[in-house]
Design an enzyme around this catalytic site. Structure first.
Site, PDB file in Angstrom:
ATOM      1  N   GLY A  26      -0.984 -46.196  -9.206  1.00  0.00           N
ATOM      2  CA  GLY A  26      -0.403 -45.500  -8.189  1.00  0.00           C
ATOM      3  C   GLY A  26       0.368 -46.045  -7.382  1.00  0.00           C
ATOM      4  O   GLY A  26       1.361 -45.741  -6.910  1.00  0.00           O
TER       5      GLY A  26
ATOM      6  N   GLU B 237      -3.330 -46.923 -15.964  1.00  0.00           N
ATOM      7  CA  GLU B 237      -4.452 -45.718 -16.038  1.00  0.00           C
ATOM      8  C   GLU B 237      -5.109 -45.516 -17.428  1.00  0.00           C
ATOM      9  O   GLU B 237      -6.312 -44.903 -17.378  1.00  0.00           O
ATOM     10  CB  GLU B 237      -3.953 -44.475 -15.646  1.00  0.00           C
ATOM     11  CG  GLU B 237      -3.394 -44.298 -14.199  1.00  0.00           C
ATOM     12  CD  GLU B 237      -1.965 -45.131 -13.824  1.00  0.00           C
ATOM     13  OE1 GLU B 237      -1.486 -45.940 -14.676  1.00  0.00           O
ATOM     14  OE2 GLU B 237      -1.363 -44.844 -12.914  1.00  0.00           O
TER      15      GLU B 237
HETATM   16  N1  T1G Z   1      -9.513 -49.249  -6.610  1.00  0.00           N
HETATM   17  C1  T1G Z   1     -10.401 -49.531  -5.845  1.00  0.00           C
HETATM   18  N2  T1G Z   1     -10.961 -50.791  -5.966  1.00  0.00           N
HETATM   19  C2  T1G Z   1     -10.303 -51.709  -6.834  1.00  0.00           C
HETATM   20  C3  T1G Z   1      -9.174 -51.264  -7.456  1.00  0.00           C
HETATM   21  C4  T1G Z   1      -8.709 -49.940  -7.374  1.00  0.00           C
HETATM   22  N3  T1G Z   1      -7.724 -49.572  -7.899  1.00  0.00           N
HETATM   23  N4  T1G Z   1      -8.669 -52.498  -8.301  1.00  0.00           N
HETATM   24  C5  T1G Z   1      -9.455 -53.453  -7.889  1.00  0.00           C
HETATM   25  N5  T1G Z   1     -10.392 -53.131  -7.108  1.00  0.00           N
HETATM   26  C6  T1G Z   1     -11.465 -54.043  -6.284  1.00  0.00           C
HETATM   27  C7  T1G Z   1     -12.364 -54.758  -7.415  1.00  0.00           C
HETATM   28  O1  T1G Z   1     -13.282 -53.519  -7.651  1.00  0.00           O
HETATM   29  C8  T1G Z   1     -13.068 -55.638  -6.707  1.00  0.00           C
HETATM   30  O2  T1G Z   1     -13.825 -55.282  -5.781  1.00  0.00           O
HETATM   31  C9  T1G Z   1     -11.782 -56.287  -5.988  1.00  0.00           C
HETATM   32  O3  T1G Z   1     -10.807 -54.987  -5.796  1.00  0.00           O
HETATM   33  C10 T1G Z   1     -10.785 -57.334  -6.587  1.00  0.00           C
HETATM   34  O4  T1G Z   1     -10.577 -56.830  -7.954  1.00  0.00           O
HETATM   35  C11 T1G Z   1      -2.772 -42.045  -9.488  1.00  0.00           C
HETATM   36  C12 T1G Z   1      -4.862 -42.347 -10.679  1.00  0.00           C
HETATM   37  C13 T1G Z   1      -5.609 -55.508  -9.257  1.00  0.00           C
HETATM   38  C14 T1G Z   1      -5.403 -56.916 -11.391  1.00  0.00           C
HETATM   39  O5  T1G Z   1      -6.397 -49.596 -12.793  1.00  0.00           O
HETATM   40  O6  T1G Z   1      -6.538 -54.325 -12.462  1.00  0.00           O
HETATM   41  O7  T1G Z   1      -3.805 -45.468  -9.661  1.00  0.00           O
HETATM   42  O8  T1G Z   1     -15.675 -56.663  -6.619  1.00  0.00           O
HETATM   43  O9  T1G Z   1     -11.967 -58.580  -9.249  1.00  0.00           O
HETATM   44  O10 T1G Z   1      -9.252 -60.116 -10.893  1.00  0.00           O
HETATM   45  O11 T1G Z   1      -1.884 -42.748 -11.457  1.00  0.00           O
HETATM   46  O12 T1G Z   1      -8.247 -55.392  -9.803  1.00  0.00           O
HETATM   47  O13 T1G Z   1     -14.286 -57.445  -4.880  1.00  0.00           O
HETATM   48  O14 T1G Z   1     -15.923 -55.533  -4.580  1.00  0.00           O
HETATM   49  O15 T1G Z   1     -10.159 -56.978 -10.311  1.00  0.00           O
HETATM   50  O16 T1G Z   1      -7.500 -60.380  -8.836  1.00  0.00           O
HETATM   51  C15 T1G Z   1      -4.681 -47.796 -11.325  1.00  0.00           C
HETATM   52  C16 T1G Z   1      -7.262 -51.992 -11.296  1.00  0.00           C
HETATM   53  C17 T1G Z   1      -5.930 -47.021 -10.649  1.00  0.00           C
HETATM   54  C18 T1G Z   1      -5.851 -51.599 -11.238  1.00  0.00           C
HETATM   55  C19 T1G Z   1      -6.535 -57.624  -9.578  1.00  0.00           C
HETATM   56  N6  T1G Z   1      -4.927 -49.012 -11.052  1.00  0.00           N
HETATM   57  N7  T1G Z   1      -7.244 -53.143 -10.623  1.00  0.00           N
HETATM   58  O17 T1G Z   1      -7.571 -58.374 -10.337  1.00  0.00           O
HETATM   59  O18 T1G Z   1      -9.418 -58.804  -8.837  1.00  0.00           O
HETATM   60  S1  T1G Z   1      -5.736 -45.252 -11.088  1.00  0.00           S
HETATM   61  C20 T1G Z   1      -5.596 -49.943 -11.778  1.00  0.00           C
HETATM   62  C21 T1G Z   1      -7.150 -54.314 -11.756  1.00  0.00           C
HETATM   63  C22 T1G Z   1      -4.344 -44.855 -10.506  1.00  0.00           C
HETATM   64  C23 T1G Z   1      -2.598 -43.049 -10.189  1.00  0.00           C
HETATM   65  C24 T1G Z   1      -4.062 -43.423 -10.879  1.00  0.00           C
HETATM   66  C25 T1G Z   1      -7.467 -55.716 -10.762  1.00  0.00           C
HETATM   67  C26 T1G Z   1      -6.220 -56.521 -10.240  1.00  0.00           C
HETATM   68  P1  T1G Z   1     -15.009 -56.171  -5.334  1.00  0.00           P
HETATM   69  P2  T1G Z   1     -10.754 -57.759  -8.915  1.00  0.00           P
HETATM   70  P3  T1G Z   1      -8.446 -59.695  -9.689  1.00  0.00           P
END
Ligand code: T1G
Length: 705
Positions: free
Chosen positions: A102, A125
């Site tokens: 997003g 996603e």
């Molecule tokens: N939502 C909520 N929490 C998230 C998050 C997210 N999207 N991404 C990361 N976190 C939390 C994670 O759980 C951890 O929490 C902390 O942030 C650090 O993350 C409409 C529907 C960005 C590459 O799939 O790939 O958008 O353990 O340990 O290694 O189309 O996080 O500290 O409590 O992974 O530096 C699409 C998912 C969502 C990206 C960073 N986005 N995130 O990596 O840290 S769906 C994703 C990642 C969406 C739209 C759709 C990675 C990172 P805590 P981390 P990192």
């Protein structure tokens, strides 16, 4: 504005900044903050252009996954992005860090995109069992063309800024301050008074594929070829096709429909569970808050065999120098040669350059003198699975390693405490169990000894993440978590053969369940002689389980692929094995000798008898505290053994099936086979009686910690 969104001015450019650590997830507070800010700026004549930026380490990494499944609160991300796109004045996105999901879709609603050179953009996603759900499948094809958009959306992989610029996804890539660059561009386009560039109004890049979809369809087939049971990759193709076949408003509506269907489906729930489980698995419930690991600048690996070589590559890949110790120059040369060969294979596949290989090989130093471990911060022993050899090595390391060194064993099932007791520093000893091929498999079981200090445990977790592994902290028992549950499954695989199933029936049932390979094909690949040697070492199979068929095959010299025959026949150059009537005759002969009456065995029974005992063993592992959470066990099995991610792992899957069903089926098989070992674990029995789940058990444990 709000505590997560601020507005500042730079001349007649307004800067809207999101500040929602750690990754600027687009929570309800963020969405409404930005929405209100844009509404206020729309009619502000003093503002000629707007910059949308994020504070902290990254521009938004996407929707807030923790909000999924809850009642949506307006404004939705779609409404926010449409509001930005409709703004009468230009909006420039200032991108840094990992601009994903997003977050990237938000930037596509902006009229321009400026990124820092180190930034990456992407739509991951699909890895959550979803499709981009805020216009990405309709806007990105209009920005970079449908085929390139398909690659980004179906792979879900991040795209480095330089490549994104080449594709046309960005307007500028800068080495300096991306916010300043965005403000400069905003001033320029604001002064020009040019109409904002709205992606949903552009169709020019769709025309060629609309006229001839051949290349698009070929790309779609190639990209979904390895989807193996996953729904989302195919849904991504379907959604991008909406951009070709439908007017944009309808395309957006269909994207939304498809997104909601996936979000409420079992596969995405499983994959979202895995996303959070993998991150929780590295957290140790009883570790004092703020415990930091020791710095690791130099590593030593003892043993340059298959495991030692693969382990060393992980550190070289992360830019960490490694000294590899072997007993002879010959063994060392062989080991280093294998490493270089593996790197060169990556070059031939276009995954690395010659220069990368040179850099990584320069970080690897071979030695036949164990004293060369003296300056290593972390020493990993990766020699034969013989306790005496390991104890001797740790005794020596204790006298050679520097006082702050962490000493790790790569053993896959031996007692880490016994090894630690060979040293004067058991607090600095633990297990770091890599999975073969060690430079590829993501799982790293960190085996916590009885005396392992928190700081040492933190060191292993931190370095595990630094070399891009998925660390899971486990306790000491035979086989820790993964191999202990694998053994519970293996006890049933041969039993099923003796009772009437063929190797190919068992393997087909397990691959249809979602594993990349069945147990017999896997045994032939790894080599049947490995288990055979362990059983001979231990005087028969460790748990009274039958291994007569595998032993008989080994006695015949049929070790598997390496000898051209195992459970299957491997013709020269053939990709897979073919069933062997000789093996089926051998199985029938052994069954007859054991007085087992053979029968037809259906696919459902095969799956239940292989997966349910694993789940029961997982429940014992939880009860004994060998694993902290059910999600840790899921993380092990998905990242170390190919458990299908869209089923969430064995314990998540168990909750989907229902613990009562699993408990009752295990009791049924214990009765029909007469094997008490199949009885359900007490925890599984209790949760089944309570109508409870492993998920609620996990919550109880987290709250109690
Ligand atoms: N939502 C909520 N929490 C998230 C998050 C997210 N999207 N991404 C990361 N976190 C939390 C994670 O759980 C951890 O929490 C902390 O942030 C650090 O993350 C409409 C529907 C960005 C590459 O799939 O790939 O958008 O353990 O340990 O290694 O189309 O996080 O500290 O409590 O992974 O530096 C699409 C998912 C969502 C990206 C960073 N986005 N995130 O990596 O840290 S769906 C994703 C990642 C969406 C739209 C759709 C990675 C990172 P805590 P981390 P990192």
């Amino acid at each position: 504005m709000s505590d997560v969104v601020g507005v500042s001015r730079d001349g007649d450019v307004a800067v809207v900044t999101i500040d929602n650590p750690p990754v600027n997830a687009l929570s309800h507070a963020v969405r409404s903050g930005v929405f209100e800010a844009m509404k206020g700026l729309k009619d502000d004549d003093g503002v000629k252009a707007i910059v949308l930026a994020c504070a902290g380490r990254t521009f938004s990494a996407g929707a807030d996954i923790t909000e999924f499944g809850k009642t949506p609160q307006p404004p939705s991300l779609i409404e926010l992005i449409n509001e930005i796109e409709a703004m009468p004045k230009p909006v420039v996105a200032a991108l840094h860090g990992t601009v994903l999901g997003g977050g990237f879709e938000l930037s596509l609603g902006c009229h321009y995109r400026v990124a820092s050179a180190a930034a990456k953009v992407g739509l991951p996603e699909v890895k959550l069992g979803l499709i981009p759900g805020a216009g990405g499948t309709q806007r990105l094809p209009r920005l970079i063309g449908p085929i390139e958009a398909l690659k980004v959306i179906v792979s879900g992989d991040p795209v480095p800024a330089a490549r994104a610029l080449e594709l046309g996804a960005l307007d500028e890539v800068v080495d300096g301050d991306v916010n300043q660059a965005a403000i400069a561009l905003a001033n320029k386009v604001g002064a020009e008074g040019a109409a904002p560039v709205r992606l949903s109004e552009r169709d020019d890049l769709l025309a060629d594929v609309k006229a001839d979809p051949t290349a698009f369809n070929e790309a779609a087939a190639r990209l979904t070829a390895r989807a193996r049971g996953l729904e989302a990759p195919h849904a991504c193709v379907e959604a991008v096709k909406f951009s070709l076949d439908l007017p944009v408003a309808e395309g957006m509506a269909r994207e939304r429909e498809l997104f909601l269907k996936l979000m409420n489906g079992d596969q995405s729930k499983a994959q979202r569970h895995v996303f959070f489980a993998e991150r929780q698995a590295a957290k140790v419930l009883d570790m004092p808050k703020g415990t930091k690991g020791r710095p690791v600048e130099k590593v030593a690996v003892i043993g340059a065999g298959t495991m030692g070589g693969g382990i060393s590559m992980n550190f070289a890949n992360a830019g960490i120098p490694v000294t590899i110790i072997e007993t002879s120059q010959d063994a060392l040369d062989r080991g280093l040669g294998t490493i270089e060969k593996n790197y060169n294979i990556s070059v031939s596949r276009g995954r690395m350059t010659e220069d990368d290989v040179k850099k990584r090989m320069s970080l690897l130093t071979g030695s036949t003198d164990m004293a060369d471990v003296a300056d290593a911060d972390l020493i990993i022993e990766a020699v034969f699975e013989e306790m005496d050899i390991k104890k001797e090595i740790f005794g020596k390391l204790d006298t050679l390693a520097k006082p702050t060194a962490v000493l790790a064993t790569n053993t896959s099932y031996l007692d880490v405490n016994e090894i630690a007791r060979m040293t004067s520093r058991p607090g600095s000893v633990l297990g770091m169990h890599f999975f073969s091929p060690a430079n590829v498999m993501k799982l790293l079981e960190i085996v916590r000894g009885a005396e392992t200090e928190p700081e040492v445990l933190a060191t292993a977790i931190e370095i595990g993440r630094r070399i891009r592994k998925v660390p899971v902290v486990v306790g000491v028992c035979f086989g820790f978590v993964g191999n202990r549950m694998l053994r519970a499954r293996s006890l049933e695989t041969e039993q099923l053969l003796l009772e009437g199933a063929t190797p190919q029936q068992v393997d087909a049932a397990i691959t249809r369940f979602g594993f990349p390979m069945g147990p017999f094909a896997m045994g032939d690949l790894a080599g049947l002689d490995i288990g055979w040697r362990i059983r001979k070492q231990m005087g028969g199979s460790a748990d009274g389980g039958s291994a007569d068929v595998a032993d008989a095959l080994c006695e015949m010299g049929r070790f598997g692929q390496k000898t051209g025959r195992g459970f299957y026949i491997y013709e020269k150059g053939a990709r897979g094995g073919t069933p062997d009537p000789e093996v089926e005759a051998l199985i029938a002969e052994i069954a007859a000798k054991k007085g087992i009456k053979r029968r037809e065995i259906g696919e459902e029974e095969i799956v239940e008898r292989l997966i349910y005992p694993m789940i029961s063993e997982g429940a014992k592992i939880l009860e004994e505290g060998i694993a902290q959470r059910p999600g840790d066990i899921d993380t092990v099995w998905i990242n170390g053994y190919g458990f299908p991610v869209w089923r969430g792992g064995p314990m998540f899957y168990a909750d989907q099936v229902g613990l009562k069903t699993i408990r009752d089926r295990l009791n049924h098989y214990a009765e029909t086979t007469g094997k008490e070992a199949l009885r359900p674990a007490p925890l599984l029995d209790r949760l089944a009686d309570e109508g409870s789940t492993f998920a609620s058990y996990a919550k109880e444990r987290e709250q109690a910690a």
